[in-house]
Motif scaffolding. Structure first.
Motif, PDB file in Angstrom:
ATOM      1  N   CYS A 132       0.794  -1.132  -0.030  1.00 40.10           N
ATOM      2  CA  CYS A 132      -0.124   0.114  -0.012  1.00 40.10           C
ATOM      3  C   CYS A 132       1.057   1.215   0.027  1.00 40.10           C
ATOM      4  O   CYS A 132       0.457   2.151  -0.745  1.00 40.10           O
ATOM      5  CB  CYS A 132      -0.905   0.092   1.062  1.00 40.10           C
ATOM      6  SG  CYS A 132      -2.125  -1.102   1.244  1.00 40.10           S
ATOM      7  N   LEU A 183       1.288   4.307  -2.718  1.00 37.49           N
ATOM      8  CA  LEU A 183       1.034   6.074  -2.309  1.00 37.49           C
ATOM      9  C   LEU A 183       2.478   6.816  -2.697  1.00 37.49           C
ATOM     10  O   LEU A 183       2.277   7.824  -3.263  1.00 37.49           O
ATOM     11  CB  LEU A 183       1.163   6.124  -0.941  1.00 37.49           C
ATOM     12  CG  LEU A 183      -0.289   5.776  -0.400  1.00 37.49           C
ATOM     13  CD1 LEU A 183      -0.381   5.601   1.191  1.00 37.49           C
ATOM     14  CD2 LEU A 183      -1.507   6.657  -0.742  1.00 37.49           C
ATOM     15  N   LEU A 186       2.466   7.510  -6.422  1.00 32.65           N
ATOM     16  CA  LEU A 186       1.461   8.693  -7.010  1.00 32.65           C
ATOM     17  C   LEU A 186       2.396   9.803  -6.586  1.00 32.65           C
ATOM     18  O   LEU A 186       2.328  10.955  -7.371  1.00 32.65           O
ATOM     19  CB  LEU A 186       0.296   8.653  -5.722  1.00 32.65           C
ATOM     20  CG  LEU A 186      -0.764   7.972  -6.010  1.00 32.65           C
ATOM     21  CD1 LEU A 186      -2.031   8.148  -5.359  1.00 32.65           C
ATOM     22  CD2 LEU A 186      -1.406   8.335  -7.553  1.00 32.65           C
ATOM     23  N   LEU A 219      -6.023  -1.000   1.272  1.00 32.17           N
ATOM     24  CA  LEU A 219      -6.131   0.067   2.208  1.00 32.17           C
ATOM     25  C   LEU A 219      -7.479   0.320   2.696  1.00 32.17           C
ATOM     26  O   LEU A 219      -7.540   0.743   3.622  1.00 32.17           O
ATOM     27  CB  LEU A 219      -5.824   1.184   1.109  1.00 32.17           C
ATOM     28  CG  LEU A 219      -4.300   1.849   1.229  1.00 32.17           C
ATOM     29  CD1 LEU A 219      -4.219   2.986   0.423  1.00 32.17           C
ATOM     30  CD2 LEU A 219      -3.775   2.150   2.637  1.00 32.17           C
ATOM     31  N   TYR A 256      -6.650   7.356  -1.855  1.00 30.41           N
ATOM     32  CA  TYR A 256      -5.469   7.913  -1.951  1.00 30.41           C
ATOM     33  C   TYR A 256      -5.094   9.246  -2.149  1.00 30.41           C
ATOM     34  O   TYR A 256      -4.580   9.805  -1.473  1.00 30.41           O
ATOM     35  CB  TYR A 256      -4.956   7.400  -3.637  1.00 30.41           C
ATOM     36  CG  TYR A 256      -4.777   5.785  -3.656  1.00 30.41           C
ATOM     37  CD1 TYR A 256      -3.869   5.221  -2.743  1.00 30.41           C
ATOM     38  CD2 TYR A 256      -5.255   5.085  -4.691  1.00 30.41           C
ATOM     39  CE1 TYR A 256      -3.429   3.834  -3.124  1.00 30.41           C
ATOM     40  CE2 TYR A 256      -4.872   3.723  -4.816  1.00 30.41           C
ATOM     41  CZ  TYR A 256      -4.090   3.243  -3.983  1.00 30.41           C
ATOM     42  OH  TYR A 256      -3.744   1.921  -3.991  1.00 30.41           O
ATOM     43  N   ILE A 305      -5.469  10.089   1.816  1.00 33.07           N
ATOM     44  CA  ILE A 305      -4.389   9.482   2.754  1.00 33.07           C
ATOM     45  C   ILE A 305      -2.907  10.023   2.391  1.00 33.07           C
ATOM     46  O   ILE A 305      -2.121  10.045   3.054  1.00 33.07           O
ATOM     47  CB  ILE A 305      -4.393   8.350   2.863  1.00 33.07           C
ATOM     48  CG1 ILE A 305      -4.223   7.549   3.933  1.00 33.07           C
ATOM     49  CG2 ILE A 305      -3.594   7.406   1.560  1.00 33.07           C
ATOM     50  CD1 ILE A 305      -4.468   6.214   3.921  1.00 33.07           C
ATOM     51  N   ILE A 306      -3.026  10.496   1.180  1.00 35.59           N
ATOM     52  CA  ILE A 306      -1.393  10.896   0.452  1.00 35.59           C
ATOM     53  C   ILE A 306      -1.172  12.052   1.122  1.00 35.59           C
ATOM     54  O   ILE A 306      -0.002  12.335   1.554  1.00 35.59           O
ATOM     55  CB  ILE A 306      -1.377  11.013  -1.068  1.00 35.59           C
ATOM     56  CG1 ILE A 306      -0.074  10.877  -1.367  1.00 35.59           C
ATOM     57  CG2 ILE A 306      -1.982  12.297  -1.497  1.00 35.59           C
ATOM     58  CD1 ILE A 306      -0.026  10.495  -3.163  1.00 35.59           C
ATOM     59  N   ILE A 355       1.279  11.397   4.239  1.00 34.38           N
ATOM     60  CA  ILE A 355       2.538  10.800   3.861  1.00 34.38           C
ATOM     61  C   ILE A 355       3.624  11.823   4.117  1.00 34.38           C
ATOM     62  O   ILE A 355       3.585  12.752   3.170  1.00 34.38           O
ATOM     63  CB  ILE A 355       2.318  10.005   2.677  1.00 34.38           C
ATOM     64  CG1 ILE A 355       1.357   9.299   2.615  1.00 34.38           C
ATOM     65  CG2 ILE A 355       3.952   9.162   2.241  1.00 34.38           C
ATOM     66  CD1 ILE A 355       1.473   7.608   3.279  1.00 34.38           C
TER      67      ILE A 355
END
Lengths: 483, 483
Positions: A364, A368, A371, B401, B470, B473-474, B477
């Protein structure tokens, strides 16, 4: 598919199983129990069936090797057949009135699930209790692995059998020769069982119970010779001894071998082991915090019952010192999640396995990361080893199949009139080879009240879980039987 | 990351939102309601905030284009900001006592979830009910898509925004020009809304309710102007009209466009559409069989309520004509599974999406096939188109996810003292943008009683679900914010 060949191997396994039944037979002599007659019948039937299968099949030729398809068929059919014949001692005892229950109990044993349909365990004969524990011990490290260790004639194509029975994502070859690896695994396993018996005896547990508990701790089985499971004693010493051995059983056995060879940091250096033990500690602390005050008055008790329940569920053993259905919701959800996570790959535990969960997290994260850096090429590593793409696909496929099977089986179980929470809990518990579930199959209840069709379904779930899905489900794919 | 640029786009979206609030304002004038003051305040605050964001930012240069990172930031932040300002009309109305509830209701609207914290809906003003329905309608086809359709200046880099808001696995470009595609989608969507209004009026539903229901059916939203949802009417005609439009809303809108262009077999030729409608029919029949006799006395009633509940949950609308928590276990488990499946990609529905489920099935089958034919090379196809490996990875990562988020969020919600079934049900419902859940948030209850922290968590789940994980959640990160 060379059926005579397959039938011969299964025949050998059955004779082996018949010999294993000598253990409860001696036990019944020792305690002078009437159960011996049923066990003698079981031995005779199993032995004769084994001999017939062997005689019907063609003579073994040493240059034959087993191919992958045959390996999977042998393992999937072998486990089912052994489950069926292993059910005979149950079937011939007065506690069981039908074969469905006996088969359920037997497969629950061999697959180290530990879900039981026996209502009054204390009143059962010693010989049956010992058989119940012994089949968990045999199933834990794997019947085929045991055969590989002690039956050298399987050596040539044995790797196919080994791969089908121990399909962990990260297989470790301990030694170049498979039969040597199998021997090492079994020696370590048996040695740890003896050590646990010693510690339980040292704490004052009677010899018979000590043997039973050790035989079902190391395979992460969870059958107990008491209705109340480990709560029967309610002693901190026993609880902690069993916690330690459950956790050891949930660790990859190749790490134990490394430890024995003097690599003292083996546990720490292994990503999966760190993850597994770390998760156990974190979850135990959260549940301690959650039940301290609300369920237990002292921190000591809260921590003891918390770490016991977490270790029991995450290693998929299934012993109980408390009824977690009486815990607050947070603790229950964590234990429910533990049912899916499971123990380490290469351990005797079930569930999805920590290694696969780690890979899934990294998978997962990679998506990410992609991306953010679309042109990056990144590999997924465990212990500094890159996981090849086909293994990665197989792992993701396994996780998807696990979840799909969970939903499909729960739906079928619910269609038999079982309530929703029980259906979800029972299926999660049986696919994960745990033992107790939620709803009406919690740690304070058992599986006796479920409808017969539900028991057959759950028996299939246990086999699917123990052989890690692919080996069993592939037999239901028409493509497998073509040509 | 060019923050002034991002701030400018969000500013424009806010001004646009302020204009949208004119709709409930006119409604409050029409019904001569006191609510108008709160709405005027909301419009002023939203407009001023939008203007400030625009003025603070640098002037737009036509050769600027939005990159992928900025696209995701704009969409994720934009939806949060719009949710916050869209909450103002709720916040200024006497029904709401705190911003948490208003924000929950607003995001539940925009994300087309339909979970509500309003206890007495019938006593609310018309203008607030219309706003509540209208934001679902705006959110359904996508605020950004709408902006692309009517604000040509976003055209250059719009594809990044479009991809972030509509991250379906199988994106269809209807026309070479993105703004044309966006226009077509919105015209089809608005047209179908008008047709539903017509059918509801024709059946005798009052005009205001007809508009509200149509505005929340097409986006698969599920807010209702009645406490009892569609059960308020208990009329076969209304139920079936709404079933038809829920199902239409759950089909990929590019298929509607193809139908309008005369390709009458478009639905049938599409794998996903066949799967989606087939599953709906199969599940409806199973539930009909399950509830006929036990819950409803006539087959007609059983089928009507069965197909309504299945359509409502699988399309992630969330209307109710019955309390499915009173259905037998099988029906409940099927509806629970439907919460995860969701509608078609490219529809206004949520959940995992049928296309991804089909891909997941094929992925698992391919792994089994590979075990049988280890050297085979097989591609996964949908509608005779091979799915590239990177899309496949992204789909499997999404599903993983989704499940991870489901478990993590349920655990956190349970830690707030919410019981296990409610926690699992509420999270499944909010990530899937459905509306009602299980336990104490079932179709006969609402979300008002949950703790404030739980409402914030579920609000995040709704955004994660609506923007397909995505995109949201990105932002959490650290790698995303580097350089």
């Amino acid at each position: 598919m060379r059926w005579p060949f397959i039938s011969r191997i299964i025949g050998i396994l059955l004779i082996f199983m018949g010999l294993a039944m000598a253990v409860p037979l001696f036990c019944s002599f020792y305690y002078n129990e009437t159960a011996s007659q049923g066990i003698v019948h079981s031995i005779l039937i199993t032995m004769i069936a084994g001999l017939i299968l062997m005689l019907l099949s063609k003579k073994y030729e040493s240059d034959d090797y087993i191919n992958q398809k045959e390996g999977m068929t042998v393992v999937a059919l072998g486990w089912t057949v052994i489950g069926a014949f292993g059910a005979l001692p149950f079937y011939f005892s007065p506690e069981f009135t039908n074969f469905t229950d006996a088969f359920f109990e037997s497969v629950s044993g061999f697959t180290t699930t530990g879900s039981s349909v026996m209502i009054n365990i204390e009143s059962t004969t010693h010989s049956l209790l010992l058989w119940r524990s012994f089949i968990q011990w045999l199933g834990g490290m794997g019947i085929i692995v045991l055969s590989l260790a002690i039956l050298p004639f399987l050596g040539v194509g044995g790797i196919q059998l080994y791969k089908a029975e121990v399909p962990s994502p990260v297989p470790d070859k301990l030694t170049p020769r498979l039969s040597d690896s199998a021997k090492i695994l079994w020696v370590v396993y048996a040695g740890m069982t003896l050590v646990e018996i010693f510690f339980l005896l040292a704490g004052g547990m009677p010899p018979f119970e000590s043997i039973c508990y050790a035989l079902t701790t190391l395979p992460t089985g969870g059958f107990s010779p008491h209705n109340g499971s480990v709560a029967h004693y309610d002693t901190a010493y026993f609880d902690y001894v069993i916690v330690v051995f459950m956790l050891l059983a949930g660790i990859n056995f190749s790490l134990h071998y490394q430890m024995l060879r003097g690599k003292t940091l083996a546990f720490w250096k292994d990503t999966e082991c760190r993850f597994f033990l770390g998760l156990t500690i974190v979850f135990s602390l959260i549940i301690t915090w959650n039940i301290y005050g609300s369920v237990y008055d002292t921190f000591k008790d809260a921590f003891r019952h918390s770490i016991f329940q977490v270790s029991s569920i995450i290693t998929t053993t299934g012993f109980a010192t408390a009824d977690y259905e009486k815990f607050p919701a947070l603790s229950q959800v964590i234990l429910f999640v533990c049912m899916f996570i499971g123990a380490s790959a290469g351990s005797t535990g079930g569930g999805m396995k920590c290694a696969r969960i780690i890979v899934c997290f990294k998978y997962c994260y990679r998506e990410l990361f992609k991306l953010i850096h679309p042109r990056s090429i990144s590999h997924i590593k465990i212990n500094n080893t890159v996981i090849p793409d086909d293994v990665l696909r197989s792992i993701m496929g396994f996780l998807a199949l696990y979840i799909l099977l969970f939903f499909v089986s729960s739906t079928i179980l619910a269609s038999m009139g079982v309530d929703m929470m029980t259906a979800l809990g029972a299926v999660a518990s049986c696919i994960g080879n745990i033992g107790p579930g939620f709803g009406t199959v919690g740690p304070a209840e058992n599986f006796a009240h479920l409808p017969a069709a539900g028991k057959w379904l759950l028996t299939l779930c246990m086999l699917l879980g123990r052989l890690e899905i692919y080996t069993v489900i592939i037999l239901f794919i028409p493509e497998f039987w073509k040509r």
